[in-house]
Design a protein around this motif. Sequence first.
Motif, PDB file in Angstrom:
ATOM      1  N   GLY A  12      10.658-128.506 -20.961  1.00  0.00           N
ATOM      2  CA  GLY A  12      11.595-127.787 -21.826  1.00  0.00           C
ATOM      3  C   GLY A  12      10.961-126.573 -22.479  1.00  0.00           C
ATOM      4  O   GLY A  12      11.340-126.179 -23.579  1.00  0.00           O
ATOM      5  N   TYR A  15      13.111-123.897 -24.142  1.00  0.00           N
ATOM      6  CA  TYR A  15      13.567-124.045 -25.523  1.00  0.00           C
ATOM      7  C   TYR A  15      12.618-123.303 -26.474  1.00  0.00           C
ATOM      8  O   TYR A  15      13.058-122.574 -27.360  1.00  0.00           O
ATOM      9  CB  TYR A  15      13.648-125.519 -25.926  1.00  0.00           C
ATOM     10  CG  TYR A  15      14.792-126.258 -25.295  1.00  0.00           C
ATOM     11  CD1 TYR A  15      16.107-126.054 -25.711  1.00  0.00           C
ATOM     12  CD2 TYR A  15      14.569-127.181 -24.279  1.00  0.00           C
ATOM     13  CE1 TYR A  15      17.164-126.739 -25.138  1.00  0.00           C
ATOM     14  CE2 TYR A  15      15.623-127.871 -23.696  1.00  0.00           C
ATOM     15  CZ  TYR A  15      16.916-127.648 -24.132  1.00  0.00           C
ATOM     16  OH  TYR A  15      17.956-128.320 -23.558  1.00  0.00           O
ATOM     17  N   ARG A  18      12.939-119.435 -26.021  1.00  0.00           N
ATOM     18  CA  ARG A  18      14.155-118.875 -26.630  1.00  0.00           C
ATOM     19  C   ARG A  18      14.040-118.835 -28.159  1.00  0.00           C
ATOM     20  O   ARG A  18      14.483-117.868 -28.784  1.00  0.00           O
ATOM     21  CB  ARG A  18      15.384-119.671 -26.217  1.00  0.00           C
ATOM     22  CG  ARG A  18      15.751-119.536 -24.755  1.00  0.00           C
ATOM     23  CD  ARG A  18      16.140-118.140 -24.356  1.00  0.00           C
ATOM     24  NE  ARG A  18      17.476-117.804 -24.837  1.00  0.00           N
ATOM     25  CZ  ARG A  18      18.040-116.624 -24.675  1.00  0.00           C
ATOM     26  NH1 ARG A  18      17.405-115.652 -24.060  1.00  0.00           N
ATOM     27  NH2 ARG A  18      19.256-116.396 -25.131  1.00  0.00           N
ATOM     28  N   ILE A  82       8.825-127.864 -30.652  1.00  0.00           N
ATOM     29  CA  ILE A  82       9.836-127.649 -29.624  1.00  0.00           C
ATOM     30  C   ILE A  82       9.205-127.247 -28.307  1.00  0.00           C
ATOM     31  O   ILE A  82       8.537-126.218 -28.273  1.00  0.00           O
ATOM     32  CB  ILE A  82      10.866-126.606 -30.105  1.00  0.00           C
ATOM     33  CG1 ILE A  82      11.973-126.378 -29.086  1.00  0.00           C
ATOM     34  CG2 ILE A  82      10.194-125.279 -30.449  1.00  0.00           C
ATOM     35  CD1 ILE A  82      13.158-125.590 -29.635  1.00  0.00           C
ATOM     36  N   PRO A  83       9.332-127.938 -27.229  1.00  0.00           N
ATOM     37  CA  PRO A  83       9.811-129.310 -27.189  1.00  0.00           C
ATOM     38  C   PRO A  83       8.744-130.242 -27.765  1.00  0.00           C
ATOM     39  O   PRO A  83       7.563-129.897 -27.797  1.00  0.00           O
ATOM     40  CB  PRO A  83      10.024-129.558 -25.695  1.00  0.00           C
ATOM     41  CG  PRO A  83       9.050-128.650 -25.015  1.00  0.00           C
ATOM     42  CD  PRO A  83       8.945-127.443 -25.900  1.00  0.00           C
ATOM     43  N   ARG A 120      12.736-133.848 -25.785  1.00  0.00           N
ATOM     44  CA  ARG A 120      13.511-133.593 -24.583  1.00  0.00           C
ATOM     45  C   ARG A 120      13.509-134.802 -23.645  1.00  0.00           C
ATOM     46  O   ARG A 120      14.275-134.861 -22.698  1.00  0.00           O
ATOM     47  CB  ARG A 120      12.943-132.332 -23.881  1.00  0.00           C
ATOM     48  CG  ARG A 120      13.971-131.579 -23.095  1.00  0.00           C
ATOM     49  CD  ARG A 120      13.764-131.543 -21.589  1.00  0.00           C
ATOM     50  NE  ARG A 120      12.813-132.435 -21.003  1.00  0.00           N
ATOM     51  CZ  ARG A 120      13.145-133.520 -20.278  1.00  0.00           C
ATOM     52  NH1 ARG A 120      14.391-133.892 -20.112  1.00  0.00           N
ATOM     53  NH2 ARG A 120      12.207-134.247 -19.726  1.00  0.00           N
ATOM     54  N   ALA A 145      17.194-132.520 -27.463  1.00  0.00           N
ATOM     55  CA  ALA A 145      17.596-131.373 -26.645  1.00  0.00           C
ATOM     56  C   ALA A 145      18.768-131.768 -25.754  1.00  0.00           C
ATOM     57  O   ALA A 145      18.662-131.870 -24.538  1.00  0.00           O
ATOM     58  CB  ALA A 145      16.413-130.864 -25.826  1.00  0.00           C
ATOM     59  N   VAL A 160      20.768-123.761 -23.432  1.00  0.00           N
ATOM     60  CA  VAL A 160      19.560-123.803 -24.266  1.00  0.00           C
ATOM     61  C   VAL A 160      19.882-123.276 -25.662  1.00  0.00           C
ATOM     62  O   VAL A 160      19.461-123.850 -26.677  1.00  0.00           O
ATOM     63  CB  VAL A 160      18.411-123.006 -23.606  1.00  0.00           C
ATOM     64  CG1 VAL A 160      17.261-122.778 -24.573  1.00  0.00           C
ATOM     65  CG2 VAL A 160      17.925-123.729 -22.353  1.00  0.00           C
ATOM     66  N   ILE A 163      21.119-125.535 -28.472  1.00  0.00           N
ATOM     67  CA  ILE A 163      20.080-126.282 -29.204  1.00  0.00           C
ATOM     68  C   ILE A 163      19.350-125.357 -30.171  1.00  0.00           C
ATOM     69  O   ILE A 163      19.103-125.716 -31.327  1.00  0.00           O
ATOM     70  CB  ILE A 163      19.085-126.938 -28.215  1.00  0.00           C
ATOM     71  CG1 ILE A 163      19.808-127.909 -27.288  1.00  0.00           C
ATOM     72  CG2 ILE A 163      17.941-127.625 -28.961  1.00  0.00           C
ATOM     73  CD1 ILE A 163      20.579-129.004 -28.003  1.00  0.00           C
ATOM     74  N   ILE A 164      19.000-124.163 -29.718  1.00  0.00           N
ATOM     75  CA  ILE A 164      18.287-123.220 -30.585  1.00  0.00           C
ATOM     76  C   ILE A 164      19.140-122.897 -31.809  1.00  0.00           C
ATOM     77  O   ILE A 164      18.624-122.798 -32.933  1.00  0.00           O
ATOM     78  CB  ILE A 164      17.896-121.940 -29.808  1.00  0.00           C
ATOM     79  CG1 ILE A 164      17.014-122.281 -28.600  1.00  0.00           C
ATOM     80  CG2 ILE A 164      17.210-120.933 -30.732  1.00  0.00           C
ATOM     81  CD1 ILE A 164      15.821-123.161 -28.916  1.00  0.00           C
TER      82      ILE A 164
END
Length: 186
Positions: A12, A15, A18, A82-83, A120, A145, A160, A163-164
Motif C-alpha cells: 500500500g 497510500y 498520495r 501509512i501503511p 492494509r 485501508a 486511494v 482513504i487519504i
Amino acid sequence: MRLVVAVTGASGALYAQRLLSFLEQEDHEVHVIVSDSARQVAREELEKGSLLVPSRFVLHGQRSMAAPFLSGSNPFSAMVIIPCSMGTAGRIAHGISEGAIGRAADVFLKERRRLVLVPRETPWNLVHARNMVTLIEAGAVVIPACPSFYGKPASVLDLVDTIISRVLDQLQIPNRLATRWKEEGS
C-alpha cells in the motif's frame, strides 16, 4: 501543524505517496520515517520505483534516535503510520518501542497526541483484531485501508484518495479529495 508520517513495509505504498503529495501542497512541518521494508515494497508497487519524499520534508532513518518527535518534550500535532504493517501495530500495541517508528508512536500515545494507523492487511486474525482494540483503547485512531465506492471512483487513485481524505479529516486538514456521503452534487 507539525506532523510525522511513517511508512512501514505493508503493501500500500501508494497510500503513503498520495498523503505526502497532498501535504506537499500544504503549509505544514512534515517529518518522514521510511522503514527499510517500506523502501522494498515501494520498489515493487510504485511506478517510479521508490517513494518520493518532498525535498522540504525532513527525512529520518528508522534507526535514528535523534529526531525531535522522539521525545514528549518536543510537541508535534499528529503522527500517521501509512501503511501500517501488522507487525508494527503489534509492537506499538504492546509498548515495544523498537526503532524510530515504534518510539515515536509510543511518545504520541503517552503524550495523548493524535496517532493514526492505516493498516492494509486482510484478513485479520484474532491477534490483529486484539492489537487494534488495544491501540484504540490507548487512544490511537485506526483507519483500515478500505476505500469507499459511493463516490463512483473512476481510478485507483480515486479509491486511494477516499482513504487519504479520511486521514486528513482526522488531522483536521480540510480537503476535497473524495466525495462525501450524500454531498450535494454526488
